[in-house]
Motif scaffolding. Structure first.
Motif, PDB file in Angstrom:
ATOM      1  N   MET A   1       0.825  -1.181   0.000  1.00  0.00           N
ATOM      2  CA  MET A   1       0.000   0.000   0.000  1.00  0.00           C
ATOM      3  C   MET A   1       0.872   1.248   0.000  1.00  0.00           C
ATOM      4  N   ARG A   6      -2.276   4.209  -2.128  1.00  0.00           N
ATOM      5  CA  ARG A   6      -3.564   3.738  -1.610  1.00  0.00           C
ATOM      6  C   ARG A   6      -4.561   3.546  -2.743  1.00  0.00           C
ATOM      7  N   VAL A  54      -8.144  -1.195   3.305  1.00  0.00           N
ATOM      8  CA  VAL A  54      -7.432  -0.224   2.472  1.00  0.00           C
ATOM      9  C   VAL A  54      -8.387   0.792   1.852  1.00  0.00           C
ATOM     10  N   TYR A  58      -8.120   4.759   2.401  1.00  0.00           N
ATOM     11  CA  TYR A  58      -7.972   5.707   1.297  1.00  0.00           C
ATOM     12  C   TYR A  58      -9.038   6.793   1.366  1.00  0.00           C
TER      13      TYR A  58
END
Length: 168
Positions: A1, A6, A54, A58
């Motif tokens: 990541m 991201r 994730v 983000y």
């Protein structure tokens, strides 16, 4: 990541895994292959940490402070509503039969295409860009997410303080 960004992980990597999952599931249906179906199912399960971790990271990192909670919780709420709609779609009267379940995979591939197309217009996380040394792109991303009249120094200072408290 932190290596690829991201956005790359939350959008493109996630979409790629979802597409592979749908393809393996379709091959399982078309060739009556339990192995292909199993691989598709495992890949689909591998999407959960990306979606639940994730993607939220983000969105929360890019959202303005005033509405960050709304956007992050809104993602959870919209996802829940989509699961309810998918549940109705998978009833035996619609696409939940042995003969028609694979049509949901075509829908999923279409949604993945829309997802990738829409993501093209969304910038990378300003925090990620800033700490990658891409200062100009970070400022453009802050303006895209927070509006043209945003106090850039305040946003970037908040990111620097946040990174000091919670390093990447």
């Amino acid at each position: 990541m932190d290596t690829f960004g991201r956005k790359f992980v939350a959008v493109y990597f996630r979409a790629g895994i979802g597409f592979l999952s749908a393809i393996f599931l379709l091959f399982g249906k078309l060739f009556l292959s339990i192995e292909s179906f199993a691989i598709g199912t495992v890949l689909f399960g591998a999407l959960w940490p990306i979606k639940s971790g994730v993607t939220k990271y983000y969105i929360s990192e890019c959202s303005p402070d005033k509405i960050r909670g709304l956007f992050t919780q809104g993602l959870v709420s919209v996802t829940g509503l989509l699961y309810i709609c998918a549940g109705f779609l998978l009833l035996p009267q619609f696409l939940g039969s042995d003969e028609r379940w694979h049509f949901t995979l075509y829908i999923a591939i279409g949604i993945i295409g829309i997802f990738i197309f829409g993501a093209y217009f969304i910038p990378e996380s300003p925090k990620f860009l800033w700490f990658q040394g891409k200062k100009f792109e970070a400022i453009k991303a802050v303006k895209a997410f927070h509006g043209k009249n945003v106090d850039i120094s305040k946003c970037l200072k908040a990111n620097i303080v946040e990174n000091f408290l919670y390093p990447i």
